[in-house]
Design an enzyme around this catalytic site. Structure first.
Site, PDB file in Angstrom:
ATOM      1  N   HIS A 143       0.557  -0.689   0.306  1.00 56.63           N
ATOM      2  CA  HIS A 143       0.099   0.279  -0.003  1.00 56.63           C
ATOM      3  C   HIS A 143       0.970   1.149   0.495  1.00 56.63           C
ATOM      4  CE1 HIS A 143      -4.297   1.571   0.344  1.00 56.63           C
ATOM      5  NE2 HIS A 143      -3.181   3.146   0.641  1.00 56.63           N
ATOM      6  N   ALA A 144       0.500   2.284  -1.057  1.00 54.65           N
ATOM      7  CA  ALA A 144       1.160   3.230  -0.876  1.00 54.65           C
ATOM      8  C   ALA A 144       1.889   4.222  -0.244  1.00 54.65           C
ATOM      9  CB  ALA A 144       0.961   4.402  -2.203  1.00 54.65           C
TER      10      ALA A 144
ATOM     11  N   HIS B  10      -6.617   0.247   5.646  1.00 55.85           N
ATOM     12  CA  HIS B  10      -6.865   1.441   6.899  1.00 55.85           C
ATOM     13  C   HIS B  10      -6.997   0.935   8.132  1.00 55.85           C
ATOM     14  CE1 HIS B  10      -6.357   3.557   2.719  1.00 55.85           C
ATOM     15  NE2 HIS B  10      -5.510   4.522   3.437  1.00 55.85           N
TER      16      HIS B  10
HETATM   17  C1  KAW Z   1      -7.805   7.689  -3.054  1.00 59.20           C
HETATM   18  C2  KAW Z   1      -6.872   9.349  -2.463  1.00 59.20           C
HETATM   19  C3  KAW Z   1      -6.129   9.742  -4.200  1.00 59.20           C
HETATM   20  C4  KAW Z   1      -6.659   9.391  -5.320  1.00 59.20           C
HETATM   21  C5  KAW Z   1      -7.682   8.178  -5.444  1.00 59.20           C
HETATM   22  C6  KAW Z   1      -7.670   7.192  -4.205  1.00 59.20           C
HETATM   23  N1  KAW Z   1      -8.677   6.298  -4.694  1.00 59.20           N
HETATM   24  C7  KAW Z   1      -8.591   5.783  -3.038  1.00 59.20           C
HETATM   25  C8  KAW Z   1      -7.523   6.333  -2.285  1.00 59.20           C
HETATM   26  C9  KAW Z   1      -7.950   6.585  -0.632  1.00 59.20           C
HETATM   27  C10 KAW Z   1      -6.878   6.236   0.339  1.00 59.20           C
HETATM   28  C11 KAW Z   1      -6.956   4.703  -0.169  1.00 59.20           C
HETATM   29  O1  KAW Z   1      -5.744   3.830  -1.391  1.00 59.20           O
HETATM   30  O2  KAW Z   1      -7.839   3.400   0.005  1.00 59.20           O
HETATM   31  N2  KAW Z   1      -5.594   6.562  -0.693  1.00 59.20           N
HETATM   32  C12 KAW Z   1      -4.422   6.174   0.418  1.00 59.20           C
HETATM   33  O3  KAW Z   1      -4.813   5.298   0.735  1.00 59.20           O
HETATM   34  C13 KAW Z   1      -3.309   6.283  -0.857  1.00 59.20           C
HETATM   35  C14 KAW Z   1      -1.752   6.185   0.364  1.00 59.20           C
HETATM   36  C15 KAW Z   1      -1.688   7.587   1.583  1.00 59.20           C
HETATM   37  O4  KAW Z   1      -0.545   8.530   0.707  1.00 59.20           O
HETATM   38  O5  KAW Z   1      -2.575   8.475   1.843  1.00 59.20           O
HETATM   39  C16 KAW Z   1      -0.861   6.908   2.521  1.00 59.20           C
HETATM   40  C17 KAW Z   1      -1.843   5.769   3.635  1.00 59.20           C
HETATM   41  C18 KAW Z   1      -0.667   5.556   4.878  1.00 59.20           C
HETATM   42  C19 KAW Z   1      -1.075   6.593   5.995  1.00 59.20           C
HETATM   43  C20 KAW Z   1       0.530   6.084   6.925  1.00 59.20           C
HETATM   44  C21 KAW Z   1       0.902   4.516   7.016  1.00 59.20           C
HETATM   45  C22 KAW Z   1       1.363   3.692   5.872  1.00 59.20           C
HETATM   46  C23 KAW Z   1      -0.109   4.517   4.162  1.00 59.20           C
HETATM   47  N3  KAW Z   1      -0.359   8.476   3.156  1.00 59.20           N
HETATM   48  C24 KAW Z   1       0.645   8.642   3.397  1.00 59.20           C
HETATM   49  O6  KAW Z   1       2.076   7.958   3.219  1.00 59.20           O
HETATM   50  C25 KAW Z   1       1.636  10.237   4.430  1.00 59.20           C
HETATM   51  C26 KAW Z   1       2.126  10.147   4.685  1.00 59.20           C
HETATM   52  C27 KAW Z   1       2.672  11.502   5.721  1.00 59.20           C
HETATM   53  C28 KAW Z   1       1.343  11.991   5.922  1.00 59.20           C
HETATM   54  C29 KAW Z   1      -0.285  11.715   5.831  1.00 59.20           C
HETATM   55  C30 KAW Z   1      -0.109  10.194   4.994  1.00 59.20           C
END
Ligand code: KAW
Ligand code: ZN
Length: 497
Positions: free
Chosen positions: A225-226, A385
């Site tokens: 997961h990114a 998540h």
């Molecule tokens: C989404 C968002 C944008 C575009 C298209 C999309 N499709 C779905 C989503 C929502 C969500 C998902 O996949 O369900 N997107 C993500 O989870 C992207 C990953 C993240 O960049 O948000 C990542 C999640 C994460 C948080 C903590 C630990 C591991 C993964 N967030 C970050 O890396 C992050 C880092 C620092 C500050 C804020 C966020």
């Protein structure tokens, strides 16, 4: 819990006797992973039973095994929250938004966007009935959750081929071109960096290119997961992403690069303020850029589209593609934390937590499970998540504010014409607004950051720009849906009618 999710593997679909290719599938091939195997099957397969298999098996492998652990985690997390003066973990998470009216504001935003969602839902349902038959999908019912080309029915972009209003027009999907060009993950990241620097924003430091992991390693298992990481020493910043060569992942690359840009911009703040103005702001930055990148004109200018249809039909194809990504996401972005907040507060009881999950999935998304769900299943656990313990409402907030940001940046860039046509590429003015807001980190209340972003126009979340962006599409959908039942009826959320 995170490792159970990230290392979940399932077997390939074994077609029943008589269906072709049965002999090719061997039990020992039970090593299909979410990224990229299941993503690819979900986006490409139109075999109803294969999709059921993938949908169900992944939930069995990733969600069900962590049910007990998650309940234990809820207790521990609540205990910690209460020791810190919060009523429960949900209360603690909502503190990030410092707003007394937060929950009410979210519900109001959703109510404003619901008609747009319901029209998209009805339109897609009709196209899915054409594909799979009315014995599988009721005309006034919820849509089976496994048919959207996405494990959680969040993004519906893979349905573009069967939903495009004007199929004869040039494509708005660049995945085939990316494949044909043999584009690499590194090139996708360089393209994204170039967009940021074109706005006068910061380039990625040397360490970023050295230490990031942008392709899935072959020799070991990782959490795919990114994510984006700030090592807080002013030079070490990294992204971890199992990048696939698709348009969806090109957008995810921009999303992750937005996090890094935010890290770079607030690096001079004291440690406590090295956060987004609120978590939704952090999630929105890369997406705002991606709104420009995905416009057909921009894609053409960077060589990813040969032909662009600059006419109302081409525009509707493009708007539908964007809606299949953004509008489709809204209810799921909202309900995931409605569910967790309920569980943390005790409104949802442990013994009903999966059935309550499906109540919310039915109520907000209008979807239903293709196979019976019970409270021994744990379907929320099959969304990263939840085991990863990352709050989710930030994405709902992001999908609202990113259109507010897009609108003000387009104004600053001197854009004229409809919002959906705007590309802020090379606008130093737009870049300046973004950096002013990002530099603040969380040192000011997000309502102040919102004021700076909008030049004083508002200090609130506002669904107006989303509605403005999609207005021509909503007109089209209303016309197309004039004989359709809008919404859905069902008296059991735990199995499709
Ligand atoms: C989404 C968002 C944008 C575009 C298209 C999309 N499709 C779905 C989503 C929502 C969500 C998902 O996949 O369900 N997107 C993500 O989870 C992207 C990953 C993240 O960049 O948000 C990542 C999640 C994460 C948080 C903590 C630990 C591991 C993964 N967030 C970050 O890396 C992050 C880092 C620092 C500050 C804020 C966020
Ligand atoms: Zn993110």
């Amino acid at each position: 819990m995170k490792n159970t999710y990230s290392t979940a593997k399932i077997c390939p679909y074994v077609p029943p006797e008589g269906e072709k290719e049965r002999s090719l599938v061997k039990q020992k091939d039970c090593n299909l992973t979410l990224e990229p195997d299941l993503y690819r099957i979900l986006t490409k397969s139109r075999n109803y039973n294969e999709l059921v298999h993938v949908w169900k098996s992944f939930r069995e492998a990733a969600g069900k095994p962590i049910r007990e652990k998650y309940l234990r985690f809820v207790d521990l997390s609540n205990e910690a929250a209460r020791l810190n003066g919060f009523s429960d973990t949900g209360d603690m998470w909502r503190e990030a938004y410092e707003s007394e009216t937060f929950e009410m504001d979210l519900e109001n935003l959703w109510q404003q966007l619901r008609p747009l969602y319901e029209h998209l839902h009805a339109y897609v349902r009709r196209r899915l009935i054409r594909e799979y038959g009315s014995d599988k999908i009721r005309e006034d019912g919820p849509i089976p959750a496994h048919l959207f080309g996405n494990m959680w029915a969040q993004s519906w972009v893979s349905l573009l081929d069967i939903t495009q209003p004007f199929p004869g027009k040039p494509s708005v999907d660049v995945t085939p071109v990316m494949e044909a060009k043999n584009l690499t993950a590194l090139e996708m990241f360089k393209m994204s960096e170039e967009f940021f620097t074109s706005l006068g924003l910061k380039e990625m430091p040397e360490e970023f290119w050295k230490r990031s992991l942008i392709e899935k390693p072959k020799d070991r298992e990782i959490i795919c997961h990114a994510s984006a990481w700030d090592f807080c020493n002013g030079k070490d910043y990294r992204i971890k992403q199992c990048t696939d060569i698709t348009m969806e992942d090109l957008i995810t690359v921009h999303h992750e690069m937005g996090h890094i840009q935010y890290f770079l911009q607030y690096a001079r703040q004291p440690n406590v303020f090295r956060e987004g103005a609120n978590p939704g702001f952090h999630e929105a930055i890369g997406d705002v850029l991606a709104l420009s990148v995905s416009t057909p004109k921009h894609l053409q200018s960077i060589g990813l589209l040969d032909e662009v249809a600059d006419d109302p039909e081409g525009d509707l194809n493009f708007l539908l593609r964007t809606a299949l990504d953004k509008v489709s996401f809204l209810p799921s972005g909202y309900l995931i934390d409605l569910w967790r907040w309920g569980l943390f507060s005790g409104d949802i009881k442990p013994e009903e937590m999966n059935t309550k999950w499906w109540d919310l999935r039915l109520k907000y998304q209008g979807i239903c499970p293709p196979v019976k769900r019970t409270d021994t299943d744990f379907d929320p656990g099959a969304k990263y998540h939840v085991p990863g313990n990352v709050p989710y409402i930030r994405y709902f907030v992001s999908f609202i504010v990113q259109f507010q940001f897009h609108k003000v940046l387009c104004d600053a860039a001197g854009h004229e014409g409809p919002l959906y046509k705007c590309d802020i590429y090379r606008s130093i003015e737009a870049g300046q607004i973004l950096s002013q807001v990002m530099e603040l980190g969380s040192s000011e209340h997000w309502s102040e950051a919102m004021k700076i972003m909008t030049g004083g126009a508002t200090n609130k979340m506002d669904a107006g720009p989303v509605l403005e962006y999609f207005a021509p599409l909503l007109d089209y959908l209303q016309e197309q849906n004039k004989n359709e039942f809008i919404g859905w009826k069902s008296n059991d959320s735990t199995i499709c009618p």
